[in-house]
Design a protein around this motif. Structure first.
Motif, PDB file in Angstrom:
ATOM      1  N   GLN A   1      45.435  36.226  36.967  1.00 54.69           N
ATOM      2  CA  GLN A   1      45.772  34.475  36.625  1.00 54.69           C
ATOM      3  C   GLN A   1      46.264  33.270  37.871  1.00 54.69           C
ATOM      4  O   GLN A   1      46.447  34.252  38.723  1.00 54.69           O
ATOM      5  CB  GLN A   1      46.728  34.638  34.957  1.00 54.69           C
ATOM      6  CG  GLN A   1      46.705  35.488  34.338  1.00 54.69           C
ATOM      7  CD  GLN A   1      48.059  34.933  32.986  1.00 54.69           C
ATOM      8  OE1 GLN A   1      48.820  34.682  33.495  1.00 54.69           O
ATOM      9  NE2 GLN A   1      47.845  35.013  31.449  1.00 54.69           N
ATOM     10  N   LEU A   2      45.796  31.954  37.167  1.00 58.06           N
ATOM     11  CA  LEU A   2      45.328  31.235  37.892  1.00 58.06           C
ATOM     12  C   LEU A   2      46.884  31.117  38.529  1.00 58.06           C
ATOM     13  O   LEU A   2      47.560  30.492  39.946  1.00 58.06           O
ATOM     14  CB  LEU A   2      45.000  29.620  37.480  1.00 58.06           C
ATOM     15  CG  LEU A   2      44.793  28.930  38.645  1.00 58.06           C
ATOM     16  CD1 LEU A   2      43.108  29.470  39.548  1.00 58.06           C
ATOM     17  CD2 LEU A   2      43.948  27.402  38.062  1.00 58.06           C
ATOM     18  N   GLY A   3      48.395  30.939  37.476  1.00 57.73           N
ATOM     19  CA  GLY A   3      48.654  31.122  37.336  1.00 57.73           C
ATOM     20  C   GLY A   3      50.133  32.337  38.983  1.00 57.73           C
ATOM     21  O   GLY A   3      51.457  31.543  39.392  1.00 57.73           O
ATOM     22  N   GLN A   4      49.010  32.885  38.927  1.00 52.12           N
ATOM     23  CA  GLN A   4      50.004  34.154  39.919  1.00 52.12           C
ATOM     24  C   GLN A   4      49.195  34.105  41.698  1.00 52.12           C
ATOM     25  O   GLN A   4      49.595  34.439  42.233  1.00 52.12           O
ATOM     26  CB  GLN A   4      49.380  35.131  39.179  1.00 52.12           C
ATOM     27  CG  GLN A   4      49.801  35.688  38.410  1.00 52.12           C
ATOM     28  CD  GLN A   4      49.099  37.180  37.450  1.00 52.12           C
ATOM     29  OE1 GLN A   4      47.949  37.186  38.211  1.00 52.12           O
ATOM     30  NE2 GLN A   4      49.919  37.509  36.646  1.00 52.12           N
ATOM     31  N   LEU A   5      48.793  32.665  41.614  1.00 55.87           N
ATOM     32  CA  LEU A   5      47.846  32.818  43.381  1.00 55.87           C
ATOM     33  C   LEU A   5      48.846  31.585  43.995  1.00 55.87           C
ATOM     34  O   LEU A   5      49.830  30.300  43.408  1.00 55.87           O
ATOM     35  CB  LEU A   5      46.687  31.518  42.834  1.00 55.87           C
ATOM     36  CG  LEU A   5      45.460  32.477  42.077  1.00 55.87           C
ATOM     37  CD1 LEU A   5      44.425  32.244  42.283  1.00 55.87           C
ATOM     38  CD2 LEU A   5      45.755  34.305  42.708  1.00 55.87           C
ATOM     39  N   SER A   6      49.056  30.820  45.033  1.00 55.33           N
ATOM     40  CA  SER A   6      49.808  30.647  45.611  1.00 55.33           C
ATOM     41  C   SER A   6      48.751  28.785  45.938  1.00 55.33           C
ATOM     42  O   SER A   6      47.516  28.720  45.313  1.00 55.33           O
ATOM     43  CB  SER A   6      49.304  30.928  47.205  1.00 55.33           C
ATOM     44  OG  SER A   6      48.170  30.513  47.505  1.00 55.33           O
ATOM     45  N   ALA A   7      49.373  27.899  45.980  1.00 53.43           N
ATOM     46  CA  ALA A   7      48.786  26.962  46.115  1.00 53.43           C
ATOM     47  C   ALA A   7      47.518  27.058  46.370  1.00 53.43           C
ATOM     48  O   ALA A   7      46.450  26.333  46.359  1.00 53.43           O
ATOM     49  CB  ALA A   7      49.563  25.372  46.906  1.00 53.43           C
TER      50      ALA A   7
END
Length: 261
Positions: free
Chosen positions: A139-145
């Motif tokens: 999921q995108l929310g699991q990635l760093s900026a």
């Protein structure tokens, strides 16, 4: 596509935000098949100009994209012609990376259609190019900026548009991945595609073919990145606090420690 053809042409572009005019009659030509960078101090109007060229802001004047009036293009055609990567884009953290990049293929898909083999190949190629393939199911929310920024770059690449506009694309990218971004831009131009980027990183911007230098809502210079007149214009808009120098046949921007105070 020859170097002399024009990807974008604007005439007397005026943009007002909150009742205040911020772009003052911009005339501009962007050569096709090349990379053009837009630089200037904060508040120069760089991002506003790029959004106007993408049709994301209301403007007065005329913008032609490959000789077609921008305002006359249907939304689907415009989305196929222009790929956009903006600052601080809002994305759903619940989406997985594959689905985010597949959004770049929506301009080619019918409503509720299953992605085609071409769509799938475009997404896979973009994920591999940005070194995001291993995260495709996360999921995108699991990635760093920085990782999110690479995924959004992959989405822009997946569109496979002839024109790509990027507003501060190096945000949150560490130096090695900034170099990767540079390689991706050169890959796009090697395919005859046109890239226009707004960059704060003047040293990276100097790697482009052409440069647009802005100040106070106006273009003060446009020319090749290798031209001395371009270098002097950059130095001037930054109040001579930086100097453009050549090191090993590459142009770099360094602090001007000798500037009189």
């Amino acid at each position: 596509m020859s170097e002399t053809s024009i990807a974008i042409q604007s005439s007397n572009i005026l943009v007002s935000l909150n009742g205040q005019e911020v772009l003052h009659g911009i005339d501009l030509q962007i050569r096709a098949g090349l990379w053009t960078s837009i630089v200037g101090p904060n508040g120069a109007g760089k991002s506003t100009l790029l959004k106007a060229l993408a049709g994301l802001l209301e403007f007065h004047g005329e913008v032609l994209v490959f000789d077609a009036p921008l305002n006359s293009l249907k939304a689907k055609v415009r989305a196929q012609q222009i790929s956009w990567l903006g600052q601080n884009e809002v994305t759903s953290d619940d989406l997985n990376v594959w689905d985010v990049v597949m959004l770049g293929r929506l301009p080619y898909q019918d409503w509720m259609a299953v992605p085609s083999s071409q769509d799938i190949q475009a997404v896979e190629t973009a994920l591999q190019a940005t070194q995001s393939w291993d995260w495709r199911q996360r999921q995108l929310g699991q990635l760093s900026a920085g990782e999110k920024q690479r995924v959004l770059l992959a989405r822009a690449i997946a569109v496979q548009a002839p024109l790509t506009l990027m507003d501060e694309p190096l945000t949150n990218l560490d130096p090695p991945h900034q170099v990767d971004w540079l390689e991706q831009v050169r890959c796009l131009t090697s395919q005859g595609k046109t890239v226009v980027s707004v960059l704060h990183e003047v040293g990276m911007a100097l790697h482009a073919d052409d440069m647009v230098v802005m100040q106070a809502g106006r273009i003060v210079h446009q020319g090749a990145c290798s031209e001395p007149t371009t270098h002097r214009a950059i130095e001037a808009v930054f109040d001579n606090r930086i100097a453009i120098q050549s090191i090993h046949s590459h142009w770099i921007a360094v602090p001007n420690l000798l500037r009189s105070r």
